[in-house]
Design a protein around this motif. Structure first.
Motif, mmCIF file in Angstrom:
data_model
loop_
_atom_site.group_PDB
_atom_site.id
_atom_site.type_symbol
_atom_site.label_atom_id
_atom_site.label_comp_id
_atom_site.label_asym_id
_atom_site.label_seq_id
_atom_site.Cartn_x
_atom_site.Cartn_y
_atom_site.Cartn_z
ATOM 1 N N GLU A 40 0.860 -1.213 0.073
ATOM 2 C CA GLU A 40 0.073 -0.059 0.031
ATOM 3 C C GLU A 40 0.810 1.279 0.101
ATOM 4 O O GLU A 40 0.716 2.283 -0.516
ATOM 5 C CB GLU A 40 -0.944 -0.073 1.244
ATOM 6 N N GLU A 80 2.284 1.753 -3.385
ATOM 7 C CA GLU A 80 1.275 2.410 -4.442
ATOM 8 C C GLU A 80 1.110 3.663 -4.140
ATOM 9 O O GLU A 80 1.095 4.682 -5.178
ATOM 10 C CB GLU A 80 0.018 1.455 -4.147
ATOM 11 N N HIS A 81 1.103 4.226 -2.953
ATOM 12 C CA HIS A 81 0.849 5.728 -2.676
ATOM 13 C C HIS A 81 1.950 6.684 -2.959
ATOM 14 O O HIS A 81 1.929 7.499 -3.427
ATOM 15 C CB HIS A 81 0.543 5.684 -1.078
ATOM 16 N N HIS A 114 -6.411 7.737 -0.628
ATOM 17 C CA HIS A 114 -5.470 7.699 0.108
ATOM 18 C C HIS A 114 -5.372 7.314 1.750
ATOM 19 O O HIS A 114 -5.454 6.630 2.565
ATOM 20 C CB HIS A 114 -4.212 8.392 0.040
ATOM 21 N N ASP A 136 -7.923 4.515 2.556
ATOM 22 C CA ASP A 136 -6.833 3.280 2.731
ATOM 23 C C ASP A 136 -6.402 3.270 3.880
ATOM 24 O O ASP A 136 -6.290 2.193 4.650
ATOM 25 C CB ASP A 136 -5.852 3.400 1.463
#
Ligand SMILES: [Fe+2]
Ligand SMILES: [Fe+2]
Length: 202
Positions: free
Chosen positions: A95, A98-99, A188, A191
């Protein structure tokens, strides 16, 4: 292990709400206020110019602050990615990565828009952390990292919203770009809030 967060993570869609509670004793609150004050100061310098209906210098200045924010966020997420990998938190690490890639893309999009406006994107490492609205905080534990990222996203959400409101109808192209980026930052934040909940660290 550091202490548990004093306030629970933002619930679904709460990423769009203003950051009001960030646990006790955190040193960044006054910094955020100062950064926001400065962002508002630039906004108040706005003047309409003929042809292009926004103050180009102000827009470039605001975009350079957003660029610095994206670069700092990229660096922070990269740090968190490698640290999380090191402690075998693969899901969270993925994660973070990806961010980091999203923030890098935002930085590129903002830099491209700055040059379109006849400005110069500021990639200088000198003063980068000061130009950025969000902070570079390493965090000791996985939960700390996620919390810091969530705080940074919420700062970006608030400051990008101000930029969108400032641009209004005067520079629809830049406004649209910032709206797209804003939507991604809200994703974001969402998430991260879910990750924190999933960890049961509160
Ligand atoms: Fe971003
Ligand atoms: Fe983000």
């Amino acid at each position: 292990m550091s202490s548990a967060p004093q306030s629970g993570p933002t619930r679904k869609h709460g990423g769009a709400a203003p950051a009001k509670h960030q646990g006790g004793g955190q040193p960044f609150l006054s910094d955020i206020q100062e950064l926001r004050r400065r962002a508002r100061e630039h906004i108040s310098q706005g003047a309409v110019t003929p042809g292009y209906h926004a103050d180009r210098d102000t827009v470039v200045k605001l975009l350079n602050e957003a660029l610095a924010t994206e670069i700092v966020c990229t660096l922070r997420y990269k740090r968190h990615y490698f640290m999380a990998k090191g402690i075998h938190a693969e899901g969270v690490a993925a994660e973070f990565l990806e961010h980091a890639q999203d923030e890098q893309q935002h930085a590129d999009q903002i830099a491209a828009r700055i040059t379109q406006l006849g400005g110069e994107p500021d990639f200088s490492p000198d003063g980068l952390a000061t130009r950025s609205h969000a902070e570079y905080v390493e965090g000791d534990t996985l939960a700390d990292m996620i919390k810091e990222d969530l705080v940074a996203e919420r700062i970006a959400i608030d400051s990008y919203k101000e930029i969108v409101l400032y641009l209004a109808e005067n520079d629809p192209t830049t406004r649209r770009l910032m709206e797209e980026i804003l939507a991604k930052e809200e994703e974001h934040a969402d998430d991260l809030a879910s990750l924190l909940e999933g960890m049961g660290s509160h």
